[in-house]
Design an enzyme around this catalytic site. Structure first.
Site, PDB file in Angstrom:
ATOM      1  N   SER A  59      11.427   5.374  -6.314  1.00 23.05           N
ATOM      2  CA  SER A  59      11.813   5.390  -4.900  1.00 23.05           C
ATOM      3  C   SER A  59      12.827   4.260  -4.708  1.00 23.05           C
ATOM      4  CB  SER A  59      10.594   5.184  -4.004  1.00 23.05           C
ATOM      5  OG  SER A  59       9.997   3.936  -4.220  1.00 23.05           O
ATOM      6  N   HIS A  82       5.258   8.492  -6.114  1.00 20.40           N
ATOM      7  CA  HIS A  82       4.616   8.064  -7.366  1.00 20.40           C
ATOM      8  C   HIS A  82       3.437   8.933  -7.772  1.00 20.40           C
ATOM      9  CE1 HIS A  82       6.242   3.678  -6.811  1.00 20.40           C
ATOM     10  NE2 HIS A  82       7.184   4.563  -7.044  1.00 20.40           N
ATOM     11  N   GLN A 115       3.214   5.464  -0.181  1.00 21.21           N
ATOM     12  CA  GLN A 115       3.301   5.243  -1.634  1.00 21.21           C
ATOM     13  C   GLN A 115       2.223   4.323  -2.228  1.00 21.21           C
ATOM     14  OE1 GLN A 115       7.438   4.793  -3.335  1.00 21.21           O
ATOM     15  NE2 GLN A 115       6.650   2.771  -3.814  1.00 21.21           N
ATOM     16  N   GLU A 116       1.971   3.191  -1.569  1.00 24.52           N
ATOM     17  CA  GLU A 116       1.098   2.200  -2.211  1.00 24.52           C
ATOM     18  C   GLU A 116       0.087   1.603  -1.245  1.00 24.52           C
ATOM     19  OE1 GLU A 116       3.617  -0.741  -4.124  1.00 24.52           O
ATOM     20  OE2 GLU A 116       5.025   0.821  -4.749  1.00 24.52           O
ATOM     21  N   GLU A 160       1.650   4.042 -11.128  1.00 22.84           N
ATOM     22  CA  GLU A 160       1.343   2.614 -11.226  1.00 22.84           C
ATOM     23  C   GLU A 160      -0.133   2.355 -11.514  1.00 22.84           C
ATOM     24  OE1 GLU A 160       3.011   0.626  -7.804  1.00 22.84           O
ATOM     25  OE2 GLU A 160       5.053   1.107  -8.435  1.00 22.84           O
ATOM     26  N   ASP A 213       2.548  -0.480   0.960  1.00 25.61           N
ATOM     27  CA  ASP A 213       3.968  -0.151   0.817  1.00 25.61           C
ATOM     28  C   ASP A 213       4.114   1.341   1.086  1.00 25.61           C
ATOM     29  OD1 ASP A 213       6.569   0.338   0.323  1.00 25.61           O
ATOM     30  OD2 ASP A 213       6.504  -0.076  -1.831  1.00 25.61           O
ATOM     31  N   GLU A 270       5.203  -3.248   3.608  1.00 23.92           N
ATOM     32  CA  GLU A 270       6.543  -3.218   2.983  1.00 23.92           C
ATOM     33  C   GLU A 270       7.239  -1.919   3.375  1.00 23.92           C
ATOM     34  OE1 GLU A 270       6.215  -3.827  -1.265  1.00 23.92           O
ATOM     35  OE2 GLU A 270       7.875  -2.450  -1.629  1.00 23.92           O
ATOM     36  N   ASP A 316      11.991  -4.003   1.008  1.00 23.84           N
ATOM     37  CA  ASP A 316      12.223  -3.605  -0.397  1.00 23.84           C
ATOM     38  C   ASP A 316      13.510  -2.783  -0.440  1.00 23.84           C
ATOM     39  OD1 ASP A 316      12.253  -2.554  -2.941  1.00 23.84           O
ATOM     40  OD2 ASP A 316      10.508  -1.282  -2.687  1.00 23.84           O
ATOM     41  N   LYS A 343      12.818  -7.642  -6.920  1.00 20.62           N
ATOM     42  CA  LYS A 343      12.795  -6.773  -8.102  1.00 20.62           C
ATOM     43  C   LYS A 343      14.055  -7.096  -8.909  1.00 20.62           C
ATOM     44  CE  LYS A 343      10.585  -2.618  -6.190  1.00 20.62           C
ATOM     45  NZ  LYS A 343      10.885  -1.382  -5.422  1.00 20.62           N
ATOM     46  N   HIS A 397       7.138  -5.454  -9.830  1.00 20.15           N
ATOM     47  CA  HIS A 397       7.499  -4.559 -10.943  1.00 20.15           C
ATOM     48  C   HIS A 397       8.261  -3.348 -10.393  1.00 20.15           C
ATOM     49  CE1 HIS A 397       3.879  -1.717 -10.110  1.00 20.15           C
ATOM     50  NE2 HIS A 397       4.377  -2.217  -9.016  1.00 20.15           N
ATOM     51  N   ARG A 398       8.560  -2.377 -11.255  1.00 20.01           N
ATOM     52  CA  ARG A 398       9.047  -1.063 -10.826  1.00 20.01           C
ATOM     53  C   ARG A 398       8.006  -0.020 -11.235  1.00 20.01           C
ATOM     54  NH1 ARG A 398      14.240  -1.146  -8.498  1.00 20.01           N
ATOM     55  NH2 ARG A 398      13.267   0.621  -7.439  1.00 20.01           N
ATOM     56  N   SER A 399       8.129   1.173 -10.676  1.00 22.24           N
ATOM     57  CA  SER A 399       7.165   2.210 -11.055  1.00 22.24           C
ATOM     58  C   SER A 399       7.341   2.633 -12.510  1.00 22.24           C
ATOM     59  CB  SER A 399       7.270   3.400 -10.111  1.00 22.24           C
ATOM     60  OG  SER A 399       8.614   3.807  -9.959  1.00 22.24           O
ATOM     61  N   LYS A 433       3.218  -8.020  -7.066  1.00 20.44           N
ATOM     62  CA  LYS A 433       2.598  -6.696  -7.162  1.00 20.44           C
ATOM     63  C   LYS A 433       3.069  -6.069  -8.460  1.00 20.44           C
ATOM     64  CE  LYS A 433       5.726  -3.545  -4.764  1.00 20.44           C
ATOM     65  NZ  LYS A 433       5.791  -2.383  -3.894  1.00 20.44           N
TER      66      LYS A 433
HETATM   67  C1  LIG Z   1       7.626  -0.526  -6.998  1.00 17.02           C
HETATM   68  C2  LIG Z   1       8.136   0.356  -6.132  1.00 17.02           C
HETATM   69  O1  LIG Z   1       8.515   1.596  -6.521  1.00 17.02           O
HETATM   70  P1  LIG Z   1       9.838   1.961  -7.318  1.00 17.02           P
HETATM   71  O2  LIG Z   1       9.873   1.086  -8.531  1.00 17.02           O
HETATM   72  O3  LIG Z   1       9.666   3.421  -7.625  1.00 17.02           O
HETATM   73  O4  LIG Z   1      10.961   1.679  -6.392  1.00 17.02           O
HETATM   74  C3  LIG Z   1       8.295   0.041  -4.699  1.00 17.02           C
HETATM   75  O5  LIG Z   1       8.777   0.873  -3.933  1.00 17.02           O
HETATM   76  O6  LIG Z   1       7.966  -1.069  -4.287  1.00 17.02           O
HETATM   77 MG   LIG Z   2       8.541  -0.655  -2.173  1.00 17.41          MG
END
Ligand SMILES: C=C(OP(=O)(O)O)C(=O)O
Ligand SMILES: [Mg+2]
Length: 429
Positions: free
Chosen positions: A42, A155, A163-164, A205, A242, A288, A315, A340, A368-370, A391
């Protein structure tokens, strides 16, 4: 002087089975640094460019051989002989070679891989752990781990729009105790989901990805999980979300489409109402991307309404970009930056994004990233920059645990000088 002797890149695979870049940097004194680059699903529209080959015959076009070649030729030639401990000069040199705002020539994945591997090699050359090399003597604060235990959105293949859903053990006294709390809630949530005949398969994740009946049910089952683990929601375990709503935002219509659940729509104001009501009912300390990256005016209203009691993290909205963070601070948008490394594409610019956030009194959460690899650079980065929060997914799956486990090692190494961020990250505490 620790001169760069050689740089070698290769294509490896990430946690989604997609190609990514890995780089080895060797110095004259034989110090070696290795780094691998993560990848998002995303992604924000203003992220630096992840260079992919586009050759459909290989990995459906997702190969990274062009980025690898850029490193092994242009970058390796230009950086050879440079002092690896001069991170800023090394990164600046790569930015000059690239010459574009979004790193379109070399690829942000190429530049970042080299940038991180150079930092690692330099730390080894100085005989320092990476967190100490990057952060100096102040690098003693272990972050609160924000465990993404329920996955939805882009995800997971389920009915959850957001998403989270993360749990943050703010009431732990040490990082290792926070890990234990997180893992215990994760296991408790698994048995709660089983008891309700929901799937316990996981998303990208590592969080569970059940087909819940509604988005709020995710919070209900998490609250049950916290209780079942014998912990107190709020005091011991706070919740961070998030919802990644750029994925829901429909710019042409100016509203948010709940495309995974019931196809209903909400305006910006209704989204803000939703977050306010959830924050009243649940111990949520952080949201987020509560609104989409294109909905800047909505973000201003969101910040006015909730900014004094909730951490509002940008983000997709900020993409770790120092100039966007500067604009956000000036406009009163959000009060926290997600960090990130591959959104901006170099270690130096990542550190700049953090200093800018600090200068505007914004908190920052390392992320991190997904799509990940076992590379644990961001664990050291979180300690080095005293982020207080990180995270990096659920407390399972190797590519997520590599970061959490590295933090356990750092905590052990710091011994009595280790601090734990705990409640200091919660507004008003
Ligand atoms: C970790 C995330 O997802 P993605 O790495 O897919 O952007 C996020 O959106 O915070
Ligand atoms: Mg995000």
């Amino acid at each position: 002087m620790a001169a760069i002797a050689s740089i070698h890149a290769r294509e490896i695979l990430d946690s989604r089975g997609n190609p990514t870049v890995e780089v080895d940097v060797t110095l004259d004194d034989k110090s070696k640094g290795r780094a691998a680059v993560p990848s998002g699903a995303s992604t924000g529209i203003r992220e630096a460019l992840e260079l992919r080959d586009g050759d459909k015959q290989r990995y459906g076009g997702k190969g990274v051989l062009k980025a690898v070649k850029n490193i092994n030729t242009t970058v390796a030639d230009a950086l050879k002989g440079m002092d690896a401990t001069e991170q800023e000069s090394v990164d600046k040199k790569m930015l000059e070679l690239d010459g574009t705002e979004y790193k379109k020539t070399l690829g942000a994945n190429a530049i970042l891989g080299v940038s991180m591997a150079v930092a690692r090699a330099a730390a080894i050359s100085k005989d320092l752990p990476l967190y100490r090399y990057l952060g100096g003597d102040a690098a003693t604060l272990l972050p609160v781990p924000c465990f993404n235990i329920l996955n939805g959105g882009a995800h997971a293949d389920n009915s959850v729009d957001f998403q989270e859903y993360m749990i943050s053990p703010v009431g732990a006294t040490t990082f290792s105790e926070a890990m234990q709390m997180g893992a215990e809630v994760y296991h408790a949530l698994k048995s709660i989901l089983k008891g309700k005949s929901y799937s316990t398969a996981v998303g990208d994740e590592g969080g569970f990805a059940p087909n819940l009946k509604s988005n709020v049910e995710a919070l209900d089952v998490i609250m049950e999980g916290i209780e079942k683990a014998g912990l107190k929601a709020g005091d011991q375990i706070a919740i961070a979300l998030d919802p990644a709503t750029s994925e829901l935002y429909r710019e042409d219509q100016g509203n948010y489409l709940f495309w995974k659940s019931d196809e209903s729509r909400k305006s910006s104001e209704e989204m803000i109402d939703l977050w306010a009501s959830w924050a009243d009912q649940f111990p949520i300390f952080s949201i987020e991307d509560g609104l989409g990256e294109q909905d800047w005016d909505g973000w201003k209203a969101l910040t006015k309404r909730l900014g004094d009691r909730i951490q509002l993290v940008g983000d997709d909205a900020f993409v770790t970009n120092p100039s966007i963070i500067k604009q956000a601070i000036a406009d009163g948008v959000g009060n926290s930056s997600l960090i990130k490394v591959n959104q901006i594409g170099s270690v130096t610019e990542t550190l700049e994004a953090i200093s800018l956030s600090q200068s505007g009194n914004y908190t920052y959460m390392v992320s991190h990233r997904s799509g990940e690899t076992p590379d644990d650079f961001i664990a050291d980065l979180a300690v080095a920059t005293r982020s207080g929060q990180i995270k990096t997914g659920a407390p399972c799956r190797g590519e997520r645990l590599s970061k959490y486990n590295q933090l356990l090692r750092i905590e052990e190494e710091l011994g009595s000088s280790a601090e734990y961020a705990g409640t200091m990250i919660v507004k008003g505490k």
